[in-house]
Design an enzyme around this catalytic site. Structure first.
Site, PDB file in Angstrom:
ATOM      1  N   SER A 154       1.958   9.585  -8.404  1.00 48.85           N
ATOM      2  CA  SER A 154       3.389   9.768  -8.947  1.00 48.85           C
ATOM      3  C   SER A 154       4.414  10.609  -8.004  1.00 48.85           C
ATOM      4  O   SER A 154       5.673  10.732  -8.062  1.00 48.85           O
ATOM      5  CB  SER A 154       3.447  10.680 -10.446  1.00 48.85           C
ATOM      6  OG  SER A 154       3.000   9.833 -11.277  1.00 48.85           O
TER       7      SER A 154
ATOM      8  N   GLY B   7       0.814  -1.235  -0.074  1.00 46.05           N
ATOM      9  CA  GLY B   7       0.143  -0.005   0.124  1.00 46.05           C
ATOM     10  C   GLY B   7       0.909   1.231   0.128  1.00 46.05           C
ATOM     11  O   GLY B   7       1.252   1.927   0.968  1.00 46.05           O
TER      12      GLY B   7
ATOM     13  N   GLU C 259       4.007   1.748 -11.114  1.00 51.54           N
ATOM     14  CA  GLU C 259       5.264   1.662 -11.054  1.00 51.54           C
ATOM     15  C   GLU C 259       6.154   2.880 -11.643  1.00 51.54           C
ATOM     16  O   GLU C 259       7.323   2.523 -12.001  1.00 51.54           O
ATOM     17  CB  GLU C 259       6.123   0.233 -11.340  1.00 51.54           C
ATOM     18  CG  GLU C 259       5.409  -1.042 -10.713  1.00 51.54           C
ATOM     19  CD  GLU C 259       5.119  -1.081  -9.542  1.00 51.54           C
ATOM     20  OE1 GLU C 259       5.027  -0.002  -8.716  1.00 51.54           O
ATOM     21  OE2 GLU C 259       4.268  -2.085  -9.228  1.00 51.54           O
TER      22      GLU C 259
END
Length: 397
Positions: free
Chosen positions: A151, A143, A376
């Site tokens: 971002s 989390g 990611e």
């Protein structure tokens, strides 16, 4: 010259390895790849279109992933497989050739959740969680991202406050993979000491996971919104080794490395689907593989696949040597995901109208890769990481 047999996949793969990249792999690396490829062919490929269509994640396969040895694959000790970075990369490639959602499960479990506990956790935390997670008996999640902090994780609002020897955790997270089916979540929160990580059992009072749906991407996976309503945690829940954003960023870099390889799997599967279809599909009294425009599309795909594989292997060798840097991972993630999306989309065009049917993989891969492109680190984030590296000037703010 006689056209190649579209049903002879191994022969087509050999022809497509124009640079002879297989020869750059050791016998053990090829064995790992082939073992995962066989698992995908038998346990994922026959069912994935239906899973994607129904929005079903096959959680029942978790123990099989553990037996395959891909959970916490490159972690040492505590029942983890302890394989090399290149071997993990090859496994990620083969898993994502099946589906991005299934490779994402391995990444969230191994790189993010297990990786955080392995690197930053106490000995007690490692002993409690890692062996069971490696076997697939316990599913973990990670989390970090929030509704207003994607971002920019430094702006997270989730907060943990000391209360005697305990901590009280309050806040929200969003786009958290596996959270509704996990037994444990590694949660990152602001504290007076800086950002800290907490190992949170998902049956803790005040923990709520809400599945985000309906989705047009990553449908054979699970993403959730998490809500923490004053969860009381003991001091033993804190990851003692991680203070600040270095903790979550280290896990993100592990996951990003896996994506460098994984995206190639989705791209390769799309290319192979298009190649086999083009060899079998007749129009104007000949296979469409014999037309110049089709061959140009196939060659353009192959060029990027071969270059992307060289890039992934080079990064993997550096990672195994201990020399891989974050900006190099960003270069790999940015390039290989971007090119994989282009390959999947182009492959779909070769299949024509049939390409929108889920019996053919490119449309599913193209949809999934839009998520892979975003999580990611978006294209923009990795561009700015590289921009800062080459100019010495940060452009995030």
């Amino acid at each position: 010259m006689t056209a190649h047999d579209p049903d002879d996949l191994e022969a087509l793969r050999a022809k497509s390895d124009v640079l002879g990249l297989d020869a750059l792999l050791s016998a053990e690396e090829r064995a790992v790849r082939d073992r995962v490829r066989a698992f995908v062919d038998t346990e994922i490929r026959p069912y994935i279109a239906g899973w994607f269509d129904r929005g079903h994640f096959p959680a029942e396969l978790a123990p099989a992933f553990g037996e395959l040895g891909v959970l916490g694959m490159n972690l040492e000790g505590y029942g983890c497989p302890g394989r090399t970075a290149v071997e993990y990369g090859l496994a990620a490639l083969e898993l994502e050739a099946g589906d991005s959602g299934l490779r994402t499960f391995v990444s969230v479990q191994g790189s993010l959740a297990m990786g955080s506990i392995h690197r930053w956790g106490s000995e007690e935390q490692k002993q409690e969680w890692l062996p069971r997670m490696a076997r697939g008996e316990v599913i973990g999640s990670f989390g970090l991202t929030e509704p207003t902090a994607g971002s920019d994780p430094s702006s997270m609002k989730t907060y943990a406050e000391r209360d005697g020897d305990d901590w009280i955790l309050t806040g929200e997270k969003r786009w958290i993979g596996l959270a509704s089916i996990a037994q444990v979540t590694v949660v990152w929160a602001q504290t007076r000491e800086g950002v800290r990580g907490f190992v949170v059992p998902t049956d803790s009072p005040g923990y709520e996971a809400v599945v985000l749906e309906p989705k047009g991407s990553m449908r054979a996976s699970v993403q959730c919104e998490l809500r923490f309503d004053g969860i009381r945690l003991p001091s033993s829940a804190v990851l003692p080794g991680a203070v600040g954003l270095r903790g979550p960023f280290s896990a993100l870099n592990e996951a990003r490395y896996g994506i460098v390889w994984g995206a190639l799997g989705a791209a390769r599967d799309s290319y192979e689907a298009a190649l086999r279809y083009a060899l079998a599909r007749d129009q104007f009294d000949r296979p469409i593989a014999g037309f110049q425009l089709t061959q140009q599309k196939l060659v353009d795909m192959l060029l990027e696949l071969q270059k992307g594989a060289l890039l992934a292997l080079h990064l993997g060798r550096m990672k195994d040597a201990g020399t891989l840097r974050p900006e190099q991972i960003s270069l790999g993630k940015l390039n290989n995901v971007r090119e994989a999306i282009a390959i999947a989309r182009e492959a779909r065009t070769i299949l024509g109208g049939n390409g929108v049917l889920l019996e053919h993989s490119p449309i599913r891969h193209a949809a999934n890769l839009e998520s892979v492109r975003t999580y990611e680190g978006t294209d923009e984030v990795h561009t700015l990481i590289l921009g800062q590296h080459i100019t010495g000037m940060g452009a995030f703010r």
